[in-house]
Design an enzyme around this catalytic site. Structure first.
Site, PDB file in Angstrom:
ATOM      1  N   ASP A  94      39.942  41.963  26.885  1.00 50.86           N
ATOM      2  CA  ASP A  94      39.208  40.928  26.696  1.00 50.86           C
ATOM      3  C   ASP A  94      37.794  41.108  27.268  1.00 50.86           C
ATOM      4  O   ASP A  94      37.289  41.926  26.446  1.00 50.86           O
ATOM      5  CB  ASP A  94      39.927  40.613  28.728  1.00 50.86           C
ATOM      6  CG  ASP A  94      39.589  42.251  28.900  1.00 50.86           C
ATOM      7  OD1 ASP A  94      38.903  43.011  28.841  1.00 50.86           O
ATOM      8  OD2 ASP A  94      40.360  42.365  30.820  1.00 50.86           O
ATOM      9  N   ASN A 119      45.058  43.687  41.853  1.00 53.21           N
ATOM     10  CA  ASN A 119      46.216  42.790  42.861  1.00 53.21           C
ATOM     11  C   ASN A 119      47.651  42.786  41.396  1.00 53.21           C
ATOM     12  O   ASN A 119      48.317  42.017  41.067  1.00 53.21           O
ATOM     13  CB  ASN A 119      45.783  41.284  42.894  1.00 53.21           C
ATOM     14  CG  ASN A 119      45.333  41.117  40.525  1.00 53.21           C
ATOM     15  OD1 ASN A 119      44.781  42.155  40.164  1.00 53.21           O
ATOM     16  ND2 ASN A 119      44.773  39.828  41.454  1.00 53.21           N
ATOM     17  N   HIS A 152      46.469  42.996  38.203  1.00 53.58           N
ATOM     18  CA  HIS A 152      46.502  42.643  36.639  1.00 53.58           C
ATOM     19  C   HIS A 152      46.246  43.734  35.635  1.00 53.58           C
ATOM     20  O   HIS A 152      45.808  44.808  35.998  1.00 53.58           O
ATOM     21  CB  HIS A 152      45.614  41.512  36.734  1.00 53.58           C
ATOM     22  CG  HIS A 152      44.210  42.020  36.845  1.00 53.58           C
ATOM     23  ND1 HIS A 152      43.260  42.225  38.196  1.00 53.58           N
ATOM     24  CD2 HIS A 152      43.323  43.091  35.970  1.00 53.58           C
ATOM     25  CE1 HIS A 152      42.140  42.656  38.126  1.00 53.58           C
ATOM     26  NE2 HIS A 152      42.012  42.769  36.893  1.00 53.58           N
ATOM     27  N   GLU A 157      46.298  37.719  35.383  1.00 54.60           N
ATOM     28  CA  GLU A 157      46.547  37.374  36.634  1.00 54.60           C
ATOM     29  C   GLU A 157      47.529  37.557  37.452  1.00 54.60           C
ATOM     30  O   GLU A 157      48.551  37.047  35.884  1.00 54.60           O
ATOM     31  CB  GLU A 157      45.428  36.026  37.874  1.00 54.60           C
ATOM     32  CG  GLU A 157      43.897  36.731  36.721  1.00 54.60           C
ATOM     33  CD  GLU A 157      43.612  37.281  37.527  1.00 54.60           C
ATOM     34  OE1 GLU A 157      44.159  38.692  38.777  1.00 54.60           O
ATOM     35  OE2 GLU A 157      42.039  37.736  38.077  1.00 54.60           O
TER      36      GLU A 157
END
Ligand code: GLP
Length: 232
Positions: free
Chosen positions: A63, A129, A131, A136
């Site tokens: 990414d 979280n 991801h 996400e």
């Protein structure tokens, strides 16, 4: 899922490098998926110390932030040069171009490169979280490389690397979950209490798009390296 528990990040890095070395020595590492973040720093430090030869390996990063050029010190392109590419020669290194004029076209170009070079091994971290890369919660499991909006949780978690929270980009380009799952082998590293909930979901949770890392339950070859020893 294979789980390796370690006491320190340095020990984790050594274990990860052993696996990488094994795949490389078997001649099975043509296309190597790389990750960024604090978790990967000891791995790249350890890899840089070895005499492993990556000159016939093509590297793909997961990414990149939208709006940061490769020269920006907070870009993942810059991180990779500093932590690994300045020390190790690869045949080719690819990172999504977060400053491309046409982001959609850039995602398509990247996905095409990935289909041309199927990943043999993917290094992965995990967000607090759940991801993976910048996928996400709520990202479809069928997603390919795409533009994503970062959640506040991710912006907050990554803000220590930036001058302040407002300097953290709000968008990123990321390999999709489907792009990542096509890797033949995956090594996921996660350290510290902040990652406990994500690993709990990975080991014991329902597979759900609300917690992207849970999809790894369905992958045939995942090794998790962690210092959390009371989870699985
Ligand atoms: C970022 C990256 C992820 C990484 C995560 C965890 O959001 N896009 O690929 O796994 O951070 O980072 P850290 O290793 O710093 O906890």
């Amino acid at each position: 899922m294979n789980v390796i528990t370690v006491k320190t990040k340095e020990e984790a890095a050594k274990k990860a490098v052993e696996i990488i070395e094994d795949v490389l020595n078997r001649g099975d590492l043509k296309s190597f998926g790389l990750a960024t973040g604090g978790t990967m720093e000891p791995v790249y430090k350890e890899l840089s110390k070895t005499d492993l030869d990556f000159s016939h390996v093509t590297a793909f990063n997961l990414d990149e932030y939208v709006g940061l050029t490769a020269e920006h010190p907070n870009s993942y392109a810059y991180y990779m040069k500093e932590k690994l590419f300045n020390q190790k020669v690869f045949e080719n290194t690819y990172i999504p171009n977060g400053s491309a004029e046409d982001l959609k076209a850039e995602c398509n170009r990247y996905e095409q490169l990935l289909s041309d070079h199927p990943l043999d091994l993917q290094l992965l971290g995990v967000g607090e979280n759940g991801h993976i890369a910048f996928n996400e919660p709520g990202t479809p499991f069928t997603s390919n490389t795409h533009v994503t909006n970062l959640t506040q949780s991710t912006i907050d978690a990554n803000s220590p690397y930036f001058e302040n929270k407002d300097a953290v980009p709000t968008k990123a380009l990321t390999m999709g979950i489907s792009s990542i799952l096509r890797a033949r082998k995956i090594i996921l590293l996660a350290f510290g209490e902040k990652k406990r909930e994500a690993l709990n979901q990975l080991f014991k949770g329902t597979v759900t798009e609300e917690c992207p890392v849970t999809i790894l339950q369905n992958h045939p070859d995942v090794t998790v390296i962690t210092d959390l020893n009371d989870l699985s």
